[in-house]
Design an enzyme around this catalytic site. Structure first.
Site, PDB file in Angstrom:
ATOM      1  N   ASN A  24     -45.083 -23.576 -14.003  1.00  0.00           N
ATOM      2  CA  ASN A  24     -44.415 -22.461 -14.442  1.00  0.00           C
ATOM      3  C   ASN A  24     -44.991 -21.395 -15.304  1.00  0.00           C
ATOM      4  O   ASN A  24     -45.506 -21.882 -16.501  1.00  0.00           O
ATOM      5  CB  ASN A  24     -43.308 -22.948 -15.324  1.00  0.00           C
ATOM      6  CG  ASN A  24     -42.162 -21.897 -15.810  1.00  0.00           C
ATOM      7  OD1 ASN A  24     -42.737 -20.940 -16.410  1.00  0.00           O
ATOM      8  ND2 ASN A  24     -40.891 -22.132 -15.907  1.00  0.00           N
ATOM      9  N   SER A  40     -47.279 -28.432 -15.429  1.00  0.00           N
ATOM     10  CA  SER A  40     -46.249 -27.526 -14.952  1.00  0.00           C
ATOM     11  C   SER A  40     -46.982 -26.530 -13.927  1.00  0.00           C
ATOM     12  O   SER A  40     -48.177 -26.357 -13.935  1.00  0.00           O
ATOM     13  CB  SER A  40     -45.605 -26.968 -16.057  1.00  0.00           C
ATOM     14  OG  SER A  40     -44.830 -25.996 -15.647  1.00  0.00           O
ATOM     15  N   ASP A  54     -40.084 -33.028 -21.320  1.00  0.00           N
ATOM     16  CA  ASP A  54     -38.950 -33.469 -20.608  1.00  0.00           C
ATOM     17  C   ASP A  54     -37.898 -33.085 -21.324  1.00  0.00           C
ATOM     18  O   ASP A  54     -37.858 -33.361 -22.670  1.00  0.00           O
ATOM     19  CB  ASP A  54     -39.030 -34.746 -19.911  1.00  0.00           C
ATOM     20  CG  ASP A  54     -37.859 -35.030 -19.044  1.00  0.00           C
ATOM     21  OD1 ASP A  54     -37.845 -34.125 -17.836  1.00  0.00           O
ATOM     22  OD2 ASP A  54     -37.131 -36.227 -19.204  1.00  0.00           O
ATOM     23  N   SER A  55     -36.746 -32.377 -20.768  1.00  0.00           N
ATOM     24  CA  SER A  55     -35.711 -32.067 -21.673  1.00  0.00           C
ATOM     25  C   SER A  55     -34.356 -31.984 -20.755  1.00  0.00           C
ATOM     26  O   SER A  55     -34.213 -32.082 -19.454  1.00  0.00           O
ATOM     27  CB  SER A  55     -35.788 -30.603 -22.192  1.00  0.00           C
ATOM     28  OG  SER A  55     -35.997 -29.615 -20.927  1.00  0.00           O
ATOM     29  N   LYS A  59     -44.779 -18.980 -17.278  1.00  0.00           N
ATOM     30  CA  LYS A  59     -44.173 -18.523 -18.515  1.00  0.00           C
ATOM     31  C   LYS A  59     -44.268 -19.575 -19.333  1.00  0.00           C
ATOM     32  O   LYS A  59     -44.627 -19.438 -20.478  1.00  0.00           O
ATOM     33  CB  LYS A  59     -42.505 -18.080 -18.325  1.00  0.00           C
ATOM     34  CG  LYS A  59     -42.091 -17.757 -19.305  1.00  0.00           C
ATOM     35  CD  LYS A  59     -40.555 -17.254 -19.253  1.00  0.00           C
ATOM     36  CE  LYS A  59     -39.921 -16.681 -20.606  1.00  0.00           C
ATOM     37  NZ  LYS A  59     -38.561 -16.594 -20.779  1.00  0.00           N
ATOM     38  N   LYS A  60     -43.892 -20.993 -18.880  1.00  0.00           N
ATOM     39  CA  LYS A  60     -43.966 -21.928 -19.887  1.00  0.00           C
ATOM     40  C   LYS A  60     -45.639 -22.347 -20.265  1.00  0.00           C
ATOM     41  O   LYS A  60     -45.948 -22.462 -21.534  1.00  0.00           O
ATOM     42  CB  LYS A  60     -43.558 -23.165 -18.923  1.00  0.00           C
ATOM     43  CG  LYS A  60     -43.364 -24.519 -20.346  1.00  0.00           C
ATOM     44  CD  LYS A  60     -42.972 -25.927 -19.125  1.00  0.00           C
ATOM     45  CE  LYS A  60     -41.470 -25.714 -19.126  1.00  0.00           C
ATOM     46  NZ  LYS A  60     -40.996 -26.966 -18.550  1.00  0.00           N
TER      47      LYS A  60
END
Length: 163
Positions: free
Chosen positions: A21, A19, A83-84, A23-24
């Site tokens: 991201n 990723s 994955d979502s 924050k992630k």
């Protein structure tokens, strides 16, 4: 809240979250720090010099999560990916793995995809609006060992955005 029932016997580990991201990445660092006995560092794709895109062409959350986790693993790192998406029963499981691309319209943002989903389910009567949010997380080591976990939250799709 206890994340693991026992600390993993991993010390001073580096993981790569597939990723960009921030924050992630921070959230994953916090979670893994609670599970591992030593110091944990979670890197991004950019941190390891992976600047391309990873094509998520799997037809399940499991496959897409594994595809993404394999990218850093092939470069010698422990790769982690998720994955979502939302699966609506009345739409035969849609948007499912296509949640982030629902409608296949590049002009739609998250809000636009939500509005499309609500429009596509406006004919579904109350009591028949069951849906599940699904998330699969995969970890792949450089030698191909894989750990995968799936979680689901079941509920009912509302008629108006909330939360």
């Amino acid at each position: 809240m206890q994340i693991c029932s026992y600390p993993l016997s991993l010390t001073d580990m580096e993981f790569v979250l597939a990723s960009r991201n921030k924050k992630k990445i921070g959230e994953m660092n916090t979670l893994l720090s609670k599970c591992c006995a030593g110091e944990v560092k979670v890197l991004s794709l950019d941190d390891i010099g992976f600047f391309g895109d990873i094509e998520e062409d799997g037809d399940t959350f499991e496959k897409n999560s594994a595809i993404k986790a394999c990218a850093p693993a092939k470069m010698g790192y422990i790769g982690i990916a998720d994955d979502s998406g939302l699966c609506v029963d009345a739409l035969n499981g849609e948007p499912g793995v296509y949640s982030a691309r629902y409608g296949f319209d590049d002009t739609l943002d998250d809000w636009g995809r939500l509005e499309l989903l609500l429009k596509n389910t406006e004919h579904v009567p109350d009591g028949q609006r069951q849906a599940q949010f699904v998330c699969v997380i995969t970890m792949v080591t450089p030698d191909g060992q894989t750990i995968q976990a799936r979680g689901e939250i079941h509920g009912e799709l509302t008629r108006e955005p909330a939360g």
